[in-house]
Motif scaffolding. Structure first.
Motif, mmCIF file in Angstrom:
data_model
loop_
_atom_site.group_PDB
_atom_site.id
_atom_site.type_symbol
_atom_site.label_atom_id
_atom_site.label_comp_id
_atom_site.label_asym_id
_atom_site.label_seq_id
_atom_site.Cartn_x
_atom_site.Cartn_y
_atom_site.Cartn_z
ATOM 1 N N LEU A 80 0.836 -1.207 0.000
ATOM 2 C CA LEU A 80 0.000 0.000 0.000
ATOM 3 C C LEU A 80 0.868 1.253 0.000
ATOM 4 O O LEU A 80 0.583 2.216 -0.722
ATOM 5 C CB LEU A 80 -0.928 -0.009 1.219
ATOM 6 C CG LEU A 80 -1.862 1.217 1.353
ATOM 7 C CD1 LEU A 80 -2.846 1.265 0.192
ATOM 8 C CD2 LEU A 80 -2.595 1.187 2.676
ATOM 9 N N TRP A 81 1.922 1.226 0.814
ATOM 10 C CA TRP A 81 2.841 2.369 0.827
ATOM 11 C C TRP A 81 3.395 2.628 -0.581
ATOM 12 O O TRP A 81 3.438 3.763 -1.033
ATOM 13 C CB TRP A 81 4.005 2.116 1.780
ATOM 14 C CG TRP A 81 3.621 2.143 3.231
ATOM 15 C CD1 TRP A 81 2.469 2.623 3.767
ATOM 16 C CD2 TRP A 81 4.412 1.655 4.313
ATOM 17 N NE1 TRP A 81 2.480 2.473 5.137
ATOM 18 C CE2 TRP A 81 3.669 1.886 5.504
ATOM 19 C CE3 TRP A 81 5.660 1.049 4.424
ATOM 20 C CZ2 TRP A 81 4.143 1.525 6.761
ATOM 21 C CZ3 TRP A 81 6.145 0.692 5.666
ATOM 22 C CH2 TRP A 81 5.394 0.930 6.827
ATOM 23 N N ALA A 82 3.840 1.572 -1.240
ATOM 24 C CA ALA A 82 4.427 1.714 -2.575
ATOM 25 C C ALA A 82 3.399 2.267 -3.566
ATOM 26 O O ALA A 82 3.707 3.156 -4.375
ATOM 27 C CB ALA A 82 4.962 0.364 -3.064
ATOM 28 N N GLY A 86 3.621 5.846 -5.218
ATOM 29 C CA GLY A 86 3.688 5.850 -6.676
ATOM 30 C C GLY A 86 2.590 6.684 -7.293
ATOM 31 O O GLY A 86 2.820 7.432 -8.249
ATOM 32 N N ARG A 87 1.392 6.579 -6.739
ATOM 33 C CA ARG A 87 0.258 7.337 -7.259
ATOM 34 C C ARG A 87 0.489 8.840 -7.055
ATOM 35 O O ARG A 87 0.259 9.652 -7.949
ATOM 36 C CB ARG A 87 -1.025 6.887 -6.550
ATOM 37 C CG ARG A 87 -2.307 7.409 -7.186
ATOM 38 C CD ARG A 87 -3.531 6.615 -6.717
ATOM 39 N NE ARG A 87 -3.573 6.461 -5.275
ATOM 40 C CZ ARG A 87 -3.397 5.281 -4.630
ATOM 41 N NH1 ARG A 87 -3.197 4.169 -5.318
ATOM 42 N NH2 ARG A 87 -3.442 5.218 -3.310
ATOM 43 N N GLN A 809 12.357 3.459 -20.846
ATOM 44 C CA GLN A 809 11.332 3.158 -19.839
ATOM 45 C C GLN A 809 10.030 2.727 -20.533
ATOM 46 O O GLN A 809 9.753 3.166 -21.656
ATOM 47 C CB GLN A 809 11.049 4.389 -18.978
ATOM 48 C CG GLN A 809 12.056 4.624 -17.863
ATOM 49 C CD GLN A 809 11.943 3.592 -16.764
ATOM 50 O OE1 GLN A 809 12.827 2.768 -16.593
ATOM 51 N NE2 GLN A 809 10.858 3.632 -16.010
ATOM 52 N N PRO A 810 9.207 1.888 -19.883
ATOM 53 C CA PRO A 810 7.897 1.554 -20.462
ATOM 54 C C PRO A 810 7.061 2.817 -20.678
ATOM 55 O O PRO A 810 7.213 3.803 -19.955
ATOM 56 C CB PRO A 810 7.260 0.653 -19.378
ATOM 57 C CG PRO A 810 8.418 0.112 -18.606
ATOM 58 C CD PRO A 810 9.461 1.181 -18.619
ATOM 59 N N ALA A 811 6.214 2.800 -21.685
ATOM 60 C CA ALA A 811 5.387 3.960 -22.014
ATOM 61 C C ALA A 811 4.593 4.418 -20.794
ATOM 62 O O ALA A 811 4.021 3.606 -20.067
ATOM 63 C CB ALA A 811 4.444 3.609 -23.164
ATOM 64 N N GLY A 812 4.561 5.720 -20.551
ATOM 65 C CA GLY A 812 3.812 6.275 -19.425
ATOM 66 C C GLY A 812 4.518 6.161 -18.094
ATOM 67 O O GLY A 812 3.994 6.577 -17.064
ATOM 68 N N SER A 813 5.726 5.605 -18.094
ATOM 69 C CA SER A 813 6.486 5.427 -16.856
ATOM 70 C C SER A 813 7.573 6.483 -16.764
ATOM 71 O O SER A 813 8.116 6.914 -17.779
ATOM 72 C CB SER A 813 7.094 4.023 -16.831
ATOM 73 O OG SER A 813 7.891 3.842 -15.698
ATOM 74 N N ILE A 1039 7.569 0.361 -7.044
ATOM 75 C CA ILE A 1039 6.715 1.547 -6.991
ATOM 76 C C ILE A 1039 6.147 1.769 -8.391
ATOM 77 O O ILE A 1039 6.917 1.948 -9.340
ATOM 78 C CB ILE A 1039 7.511 2.770 -6.495
ATOM 79 C CG1 ILE A 1039 8.008 2.511 -5.054
ATOM 80 C CG2 ILE A 1039 6.670 4.040 -6.550
ATOM 81 C CD1 ILE A 1039 8.976 3.536 -4.534
ATOM 82 N N PRO A 1040 4.839 1.723 -8.553
ATOM 83 C CA PRO A 1040 4.232 1.726 -9.892
ATOM 84 C C PRO A 1040 4.635 2.936 -10.740
ATOM 85 O O PRO A 1040 4.812 4.035 -10.232
ATOM 86 C CB PRO A 1040 2.720 1.741 -9.608
ATOM 87 C CG PRO A 1040 2.583 1.257 -8.205
ATOM 88 C CD PRO A 1040 3.819 1.685 -7.487
#
Length: 1131
Positions: A80-82, A86-87, A809-813, A1039-1040
């Motif tokens: 949840l912390w991650a 990340g959000r 990096q992956p798209a959107g990251s 972390i997303p």
């Protein structure tokens, strides 16, 4: 690994380290373990014991019964912390960067875009043709100088009593105590010129430089200078015809150097001019064809003292006349034959910088003893030369033996009869050391009967001039034939040319041609008048391979016929010694295989030195961020030769987005409007328009030049229309970002929100926009996006680091990276964090990167967001029973290469995780969460082994001390008297020796170093480490939408039994056998096209005579005062 060996458990069993009721961990099946052999050291047994304990602990940790140890770390909470962190990060970065808006703007124009696949072969051919045209213009300029010089000599009659004043580059503008100009130092107008690195020059005339030990009114000098005045109008005309020309010059065989434009020459700190044009690589290569040389030096007992010092200096002077197209070996002889490098027994080695410097060190270690037996040494030398000639190895051109002795030679005639007569294919040059003339006839006979030259060297002053005679002999066949070969040198930094100028650190190549006497009466003597040359900066040459055509990771490079790098973005010719940048000893003999080191079979290198045109594909590991990070790329190499030069050109395109180019279009009116925004700049190093030729254009920035070109204000401007069109398009698409960022800055009111300093974006056309959210005085990292910070801006060699990382990096990251405050001797404290993401465009299933966008934020701002996120334990924001602030939890945020961005202890920010917690990093490696990648650096500089000496000194009585000091002073003055006539070279050599002893702390070496890379397939894991009496628990969570990982550990268990895991480079030590094999190995190379070894009309009886010292009378008399005065004082 930090302790010298790669250490990973060979038996990972993730199932046994998973906690009860938690998801089992499955390692990446592609994970491999890196093992490196340990070198035996004095503490090897203790090390082995410690390693065994660690291995046992690791193995036992995987077989323990599941237990929670002392602290329980709730997995769901960590997750949840991650997610919360990340959000929050994603919201912050997308908001401040405007990345979603920029992506939408490019999406909106997709229908009008084209994405074309780059044809690498067509590209490299185009670049090659442009370079050929540029270099051809330099050759034409040099040819016109040759013609003018030879015509002037033909029309000049030597006048022994000639009186002639000329501009001496050292004396110009100098006045005596009465305010009058000194002799040869008349007024000479100098003006700063941007084309010549802002040096003060005179573009209307040349002037003349001479080394200190050459008399500036010698009749030979005066006649040569007078004759070469005819070059002045040709210099000027060449420069007017081709304004891209830099220095043009004529180096005379008598020692003077005429340079255009005229410049004020600066002596060194001791007032000495040591620069001698005849020692320069361009002079030597143009004056002679390639050669195989065997140097024989007498080390019998009669050579002791000053004779041996002169002999050593003579050898070193000969070595300085050799280049990378020559081959050499040195044999010392007395009763026996000794190769001074036993590893080189029976062979010749390439006379590149590495080998020459190696020989010089060995020469200094020679000691005298025994009786000189020359016939064995001659026999050995002829055998080597014969073997190489028959095997078509070495230079396959000139061959010569240099015999250095005090004259006691006998038994040599049968050797010449066996090996060299009647054809005399091997020239023999003899150097009689010392003042004795008893054996002069013998040594002259040897030289004259083997098409060589005899000289006597009685002081160090004689060495330079007398050694140069062999070059004039070797040049005779070429001169008689009037073969004006064009030579191009390897890359070099002429640091001796302008000793105090920064421009001397620029890499150059020189085009040069010999100048001959065409007078019929001297034809058989083959008189070389000198060499003319012109410099080409490699930076200017590589501008013809525009960076924007090569994609994010692409680049262009060049190498020579010997496989050495001429230009490459990974060539690092300088190293830091204290606060100074200095050229590495081997900077211009870095082989292509040492930069493109993953080409183990040297397929690329072989094809390029063979002048082939083709392509080659290779998986590479590209180092980033000073070696701390690595990109895994598949590169396509395209290559061809550059006609009429010894060079080959390569172009590299990375597969994927690197293979595509994005083409857009817009109107000039719309583009111009958006190009004039104050937040917009373009790449300073890229050539949008040519501004360095016309003096009126030099003051223009690239952006100003583009505007003048587009408005038609300056029709004479030449611009790259394709690049200008892409910049205009990008300016239009990115224009809304300025309004977005401005509105955002106006809406920031809360002080707590002021953590983001700068928003920025860059496009593939080199366009850069940025906007401040705080006052400029509050920006954390003021160097960011400044031209001096090459990692953050577009340069000739690379896209910015934040752009390159974002593209993978992956798209959107977003990719996060720490920024450091650079100190004079390395990085200081971490001062800011950058976050960036790539903006892509897809057309017809082809995806290209259009831009990258991001922000720079304060480290504290990132940390505040993290601590706030870890206060929550549910989606509702309820307070948490466990927190990262608790003493029984350690929380880290690390990036995908293991570097800490956030820690409770600020001193750990920026450090590598393995350095801070070796136990956890070892276990993460063991589980396959991180992979260790071994990288190599073949251009490294390593510290020499320390030599510790006792500081204790015996007590000395005052009288003994005085006697010792007097004895030392007398011996030093005696040496000064004997050697003063070589003031220039002697002083230079002594100064160099002192510098050598004081500063030689580093030497060229090969190193290997680990880089640690997170395996992205593993997004979460956990485990227990058995550390003696306790167990350490850790949980790791991705972390997303970032390259960051959250790591929570238990600090209450002491795991110091695990050593740290360090990202540290270690020198690759080669054993004697491997080292010898590497030194002996001859890599494939392409020989120069021409060879001039013999000519039937050559006058072989012009073979030398008495010694002829070059030092002039005032210099020889100077030491008498220095000798007599101390004697008077000591009486």
């Amino acid at each position: 690994m930090g302790w010298g060996c790669s250490f990973l458990s060979p038996y990972p069993d993730p199932g046994r380290i998973t906690m009860p009721g938690l998801p089992r961990f499955y390692p990446n099946p592609g994970f491999t373990y890196n093992w490196a052999p340990c070198h035996q050291q004095p503490g090897a047994w203790a090390f082995l014991q410690k390693t065994t304990v660690i291995l046992w602990l690791l193995l036992s940790s995987t077989s323990l019964a599941p237990t929670w140890g002392q602290t329980k770390i709730p997995l769901e909470t960590v997750k949840l912390w991650a997610e919360t962190f990340g959000r929050g990060l994603y919201d912050t970065v997308t908001r401040y960067s405007g990345s979603l808006l920029l992506q939408k703007k490019y999406k909106d124009v997709e229908s009008s875009l084209q994405i074309e696949e780059v044809d690498g072969l067509e590209l490299v051919r185009k670049f090659s043709e442009d370079m050929e045209n540029m270099l051809r213009r330099k050759v034409e300029a040099v040819k016109s100088l040759v013609e003018a010089a030879e015509e002037a000599d033909l029309n000049h009659e030597f006048n022994a009593s000639l009186v002639f004043d000329y501009y001496n580059s050292v004396l110009i503008n100098e006045k005596d105590e009465n305010g009058n100009y000194v002799e040869l130092g008349a007024e000479f107008v100098l003006e700063s010129n941007a084309h010549f690195s802002n040096l003060r020059v005179n573009t209307s005339i040349s002037n003349v430089q001479l080394p200190t030990n050459v008399y500036n009114k010698d009749p030979d000098i005066l006649n040569g200078v007078y004759m070469s005045e005819a070059l002045n109008p040709v210099f000027v005309e060449n420069f007017q015809r081709d304004p891209t020309l830099t220095w043009q010059y004529f180096g005379s065989a008598t020692g003077f150097f005429r340079i255009y434009p005229g410049i004020k020459w600066t002596p060194d700190e001791n007032g000495v001019i040591t620069f001698d044009c005849r020692n320069r690589g361009w002079y030597i290569q143009a004056a002679t064809s390639p050669k195989d040389i065997v140097i024989l030096v007498d080390i019998s007992g009669s050579m002791k003292g000053l004779r041996m010092a002169i002999a050593k200096h003579t050898i070193i002077t000969i070595l300085d006349t050799l280049g990378e197209n020559d081959f050499v070996n040195i044999i010392a002889y007395n009763d026996y034959v000794h190769y001074i490098e036993p590893c080189f027994k029976g062979i010749l080695v390439q006379a590149d910088r590495d080998n020459r410097e190696h020989f010089k060190q060995l020469v200094e270690e020679l000691v005298v003893k025994g009786v000189g037996v020359v016939d064995q040494a001659l026999n050995e030398a002829f055998q080597i030369l014969k073997k190489f000639q028959e095997a078509r190895q070495g230079s396959v051109c000139n061959q010569a033996i240099m015999l250095i002795t005090d004259g006691a030679v006998e038994g040599y005639e049968p050797i010449f009869e066996k090996y060299n007569w009647p054809d005399r294919k091997v020239r023999v040059f003899t150097y009689l050391i010392g003042r004795e003339v008893s054996f002069a006839d013998r040594l002259k006979w040897i030289a004259c009967n083997n098409k060589g030259y005899y000289t006597q060297i009685s002081t160090l002053a004689d060495a330079q001039e007398n050694v140069m005679e062999y070059l004039h002999v070797l040049s005779r066949p070429m001169v008689i034939n009037h073969d004006h070969d064009i030579i191009w040198t390897e890359a070099y930094m002429d640091s001796k040319l302008f000793t105090s100028k920064s421009q001397s650190l620029m890499l150059l190549t020189t085009v040069a041609m010999p100048v001959f006497s065409k007078k019929n009466e001297t034809r058989s003597h083959g008189i070389l008048l000198g060499v003319v040359g012109s410099d080409v900066t490699l930076r200017e040459l590589m501008k013809l391979a525009p960076r924007y055509k090569l994609g994010v990771h692409g680049y262009a490079f060049m190498n020579t016929n010997n496989g050495y790098i001429l230009s490459h973005p990974d060539l690092r010719p300088l190293y830091r010694e204290g606060k100074k940048l200095k050229p590495k000893p081997n900077y211009n003999s870095v082989d292509l295989s040492e930069v493109e080191w993953e080409d183990k079979a040297e397929i690329l290198r072989t094809a390029m030195i063979n002048r082939e045109t083709g392509s080659f594909t290779m998986d590479v590991k590209a180092p980033l961020d000073k070696g701390k990070r690595v990109l895994f790329l598949t590169n396509d190499y395209f290559f061809t030769d550059i006609s009429d030069t010894p060079f080959s050109l390569g172009v590299v395109l990375s597969q994927g987005h690197g293979e595509y180019v994005l083409l857009g279009n817009t109107s000039v009116e719309e583009g111009l409007h958006d190009l004039l925004h104050p937040d917009l700049t373009v790449a300073n190093d890229w050539i949008y328009c040519i501004t360095d030729i016309d003096p009126d254009h030099r003051k223009l920035s690239q952006l100003e030049a583009m505007v003048r070109f587009l408005t038609g204000e300056d029709p004479d401007l030449e611009c790259d229309e394709e690049l200008v069109r892409e910049v205009l398009f990008d300016a239009v698409v990115t224009a809304p970002m300025e309004a977005y960022w401005t509105a955002l800055a106006l809406n920031i009111s809360d002080e707590s929100e002021q953590g983001v300093d700068v928003a920025f974006l860059g496009t593939r056309a080199g366009l850069l926009r940025s906007s401040l959210f705080v006052g400029s005085e509050k920006v954390s990292d003021r160097m960011f996006l400044m031209p001096d910070d090459e990692t953050s801006v577009f340069t000739m060699n690379n896209f910015p680091l934040w752009y390159r990382q974002a593209s993978e990096q992956p798209a959107g990251s977003f990719v996060f990276n720490l920024r450091w405050a650079e100190g004079p001797e390395g990085p200081g404290e971490p001062v800011a964090v950058t976050a960036s993401t790539a903006v892509t465009v897809t057309v017809d299933k082809k995806t290209a990167i259009a831009a990258a966008v991001g922000i720079q934020m304060k480290v504290e701002f990132l940390q505040r967001q993290f601590w706030a996120a870890t206060e929550q334990c549910s989606a509702m924001g309820e307070p948490c029973p466990k927190s990262c602030r608790d003493s029984d939890l350690d929380c880290f945020v690390v990036d995908n290469n293991g570097f800490i961005l956030i820690s409770e202890r600020s001193q750990e920010t920026g450090r590598f995780l393995g350095e801070v917690d070796g136990a956890v990093m070892t276990q993460l490696l063991n589980m396959g969460v991180f992979n260790q990648v071994t990288m190599y650096d073949y251009q490294a500089m390593c510290k020499l082994p320390d030599h510790h000496h006792s500081a204790a000194q015996p007590l000395v009585s005052p009288i003994s001390a005085l006697l010792m000091a007097t004895k030392w002073l007398m011996s030093e003055l005696l040496l000064l008297l004997l050697e003063w006539s070589a003031w220039g070279s002697w002083h230079d050599r002594v100064a160099e020796a002192h510098k050598h002893k004081k500063q030689e702390l580093l030497h060229p070496c090969d190193t290997e170093y680990p880089v640690f890379v997170h395996q992205t397939a593993i997004q979460e894991t956990n485990g227990i480490i058995q550390c003696g009496a306790c167990q350490k628990i850790f949980v790791m969570q991705q972390i997303p939408k970032t390259n960051l990982l959250l790591l929570v550990t238990d600090p209450t268990c002491d795991c110091s039994v695990f050593p740290p895991v360090l990202q540290k480079a270690t020198e690759v030590k080669y054993n004697a056998s491997v080292k010898c094999n590497r030194m002996r190995s001859q890599k494939p190379r392409r020989r120069p096209d021409s060879c001039h070894a013999f000519h039937p009309e050559e006058n072989a009886q012009d073979c030398g005579g008495a010694s002829d010292t070059s030092a002039w009378l005032p210099l020889l008399l100077l030491p008498l005062g220095a000798w007599v005065l101390p004697l008077q004082l000591l009486r």
